[in-house]
Write a protein that holds these residues in place. Sequence first.
Motif, PDB file in Angstrom:
ATOM      1  N   ASP A   1       0.849  -1.354   0.080  1.00 13.14           N
ATOM      2  CA  ASP A   1       0.117   0.019  -0.009  1.00 13.14           C
ATOM      3  C   ASP A   1       0.809   1.277  -0.039  1.00 13.14           C
ATOM      4  O   ASP A   1       0.235   2.461   0.006  1.00 13.14           O
ATOM      5  N   GLY A   2       2.288   1.168  -0.004  1.00 10.22           N
ATOM      6  CA  GLY A   2       2.937   2.162  -0.404  1.00 10.22           C
ATOM      7  C   GLY A   2       3.543   2.850   1.174  1.00 10.22           C
ATOM      8  O   GLY A   2       4.082   3.675   1.122  1.00 10.22           O
ATOM      9  N   VAL A   3       2.999   2.283   2.391  1.00 10.09           N
ATOM     10  CA  VAL A   3       3.455   2.532   3.520  1.00 10.09           C
ATOM     11  C   VAL A   3       4.214   1.466   4.378  1.00 10.09           C
ATOM     12  O   VAL A   3       3.407   0.373   4.288  1.00 10.09           O
ATOM     13  N   ILE A   4       5.321   1.737   4.908  1.00  9.87           N
ATOM     14  CA  ILE A   4       5.923   0.443   5.630  1.00  9.87           C
ATOM     15  C   ILE A   4       5.746   1.096   7.149  1.00  9.87           C
ATOM     16  O   ILE A   4       6.231   2.057   7.613  1.00  9.87           O
ATOM     17  N   GLN A   5       4.748   0.483   7.858  1.00  8.80           N
ATOM     18  CA  GLN A   5       4.462   0.615   9.367  1.00  8.80           C
ATOM     19  C   GLN A   5       4.219  -0.553   9.926  1.00  8.80           C
ATOM     20  O   GLN A   5       3.594  -1.553   9.568  1.00  8.80           O
ATOM     21  N   GLY A   6       5.020  -0.760  11.230  1.00  8.64           N
ATOM     22  CA  GLY A   6       4.575  -2.057  12.042  1.00  8.64           C
ATOM     23  C   GLY A   6       5.313  -3.252  11.593  1.00  8.64           C
ATOM     24  O   GLY A   6       6.265  -3.164  10.708  1.00  8.64           O
ATOM     25  N   GLN A   7       4.861  -4.504  12.159  1.00  2.00           N
ATOM     26  CA  GLN A   7       5.646  -5.535  11.690  1.00  2.00           C
ATOM     27  C   GLN A   7       4.883  -6.308  10.843  1.00  2.00           C
ATOM     28  O   GLN A   7       5.297  -7.512  10.262  1.00  2.00           O
ATOM     29  N   ARG A   8       3.497  -6.170  10.831  1.00  2.63           N
ATOM     30  CA  ARG A   8       2.860  -7.088   9.948  1.00  2.63           C
ATOM     31  C   ARG A   8       2.802  -6.631   8.651  1.00  2.63           C
ATOM     32  O   ARG A   8       2.735  -5.516   8.007  1.00  2.63           O
ATOM     33  N   ASP A   9       2.924  -7.866   7.586  1.00  3.40           N
ATOM     34  CA  ASP A   9       2.842  -7.569   6.230  1.00  3.40           C
ATOM     35  C   ASP A   9       1.416  -7.439   5.555  1.00  3.40           C
ATOM     36  O   ASP A   9       0.523  -7.695   6.336  1.00  3.40           O
ATOM     37  N   ASP A  10       1.290  -6.535   4.678  1.00  2.00           N
ATOM     38  CA  ASP A  10      -0.083  -6.228   3.852  1.00  2.00           C
ATOM     39  C   ASP A  10      -0.624  -7.321   3.539  1.00  2.00           C
ATOM     40  O   ASP A  10       0.054  -8.469   2.972  1.00  2.00           O
TER      41      ASP A  10
END
Length: 452
Positions: A428-437
Motif C-alpha cells: 500500500d506504499g507505507v511501511i509501518q509496524g511488523q505485519r505484512d500487507d
Amino acid sequence: MKKVFYSSLLCLLLWSCGARIKQPFLTEQARIGENTTPENTVLGDVKPIEPVVVGVYKFRDQTGQYKQVENGTSWSTAVTQGATTILLKSLEDSKWFTPIERENVSNLLNERQIIRSTRNQYSNPNQQLSEADVLPPLLFAGIILEGGIISYDSNIRTGGAGARYFGTGASSEYREDRITVYLRAVSTSNGKILKTIYISKTILSQAISASMFRYVDVKKLLEVEVGMTQNEPKQLAVKEAIDKAVEGLIIEGIIDGLWLPEGGEPVVQQIKEAYAQELAEAERTKLYNRTFEDQRSKHGLSVKLGGALMDGDYSNNDLGYSFNANYKYLFNNPHWSFNLGTGYMELDRTGPPIDYDFTIDGNLEFIFLPYENLTPFVYAGGGTITNTSFENAEFKFQYGAGIEYLPVENIGIELFGEQNLTFSDNIDGVIQGQRDDFFWRFGLGINFYFGR
C-alpha cells in the motif's frame, strides 16, 4: 367484516384444494389389478424360441419383520406373505417360462390319486382303460427358482417442510422405505446355481396439510384443516421388484446362452448393449438415488468478476474491483484439481493509488462432492502480485473457499472468497509496524468444462 371475508376466501381455497385430491366419498367396484411392469424395458417384445419349464417351491418373506405402529408393534407382517403367487404370475406374464405347481404339490398329488381311485371304482374291471382315461404324467422342471424378500428397511429417509404465521400455515412430510428381493435359478440336473439377481425398490409415503386457527372477531374462532396422506402400496412395490428380477433373470440368461430369443444373434447383441447401459447406470447410482457420475470434464476455463479489498497500514480502505481468468485441470481423482490463473484488480484506499494490480496464481483445489450438482470447495496455493509492467513483483500465498453449482453438465457457477497474504509491508506504499500487507478477493464466476 374484512377479516370474515379473507377468512372465508382462505376456507374456499383450502376446500378447493381438498376437492382436487379426490376424496373417496363413494365405494369402488372390483377391478383388474394394476400393471407394474415398465413399458420401456431392455427386453421389449423379444420372445423366446421355446419357454423354459420352471418350478417355484417357495418365494416368501424372509425378513420376519412386523408392521410398525405408533404404540408398539402389530402382529401383521411388514410385507406380503404371498410373494410366491406374485412370482408365478410374473413368470407366466413374461412368456419366457412355463411355471408348474410346486408350492402345494401335495394337494395336486392327492387330487390325482382321487381321480385314479374314482376311475378304478366305477370302471368295468373287464374293460381295458384307453389312453384318454389314463392321467398324463406331471411336467418336471429343468430349473427351480429360489430366493425371497430378504430385507425391508423402514424410514431410510424422512423429512418435510412447513411454515405458520399468525395461526395460518401448511406443512408436508415424506417417508421412504426400501425392500430388497433376491432371485436365483438352480439347475435340477446338477444343483448348480445358474444365476442370482438382486433388485431393490423404494416405497414412498407422503402427507400434506394446511390449517388456519385464529380469531376473526371477539368470541369468534375460525379453525380450518385440510390434508392428504398417500402411501405407495407395499404389495405393488413387491410385485414391481419381482417383475424386475424376472426380467433381469431372462436378460442375463440370454447373454449367458441359457435360453435363446427369436431373431438369433443380432437380437442377443442388441439386448447386451442395452443391458450394459442399464448396468452402468446402476453402478453409478448409489443409495438414496445418488448418481456417482462425473459432472465435470478433464479441463476447464473460468471467468470471475468481483471485488478486492486492501487490508494494510491504512485504516480506511475502499472496495475495488477484480477480474480473473483461470485454467483448471482435474486429476483422475475427482476430488482434486489444479488451477492456474491470472487477474487484474484495483485495490482502492484513501490516499495515493496502489501500484500493484496484476496477479498470477497457482492453486490446488479440493472438491468435496464431485458427483453432485452443488458442492463446496476449498483451495490454496501461491503466486505473485505486480503491476502491468511486471515491476516490483512480490510473492504471495492465497487460500479460499466457495460453492459451485452446475445447472447443466460441464457448466458451473461459483461463489468464492479468498485471502491473499503477501511477504511485503510496502504493497500500500507505507511501511509501518511488523505485519505484512494482505488483501481480500471475492466474487462470482462461471466455469466451462471440456475434454474427456
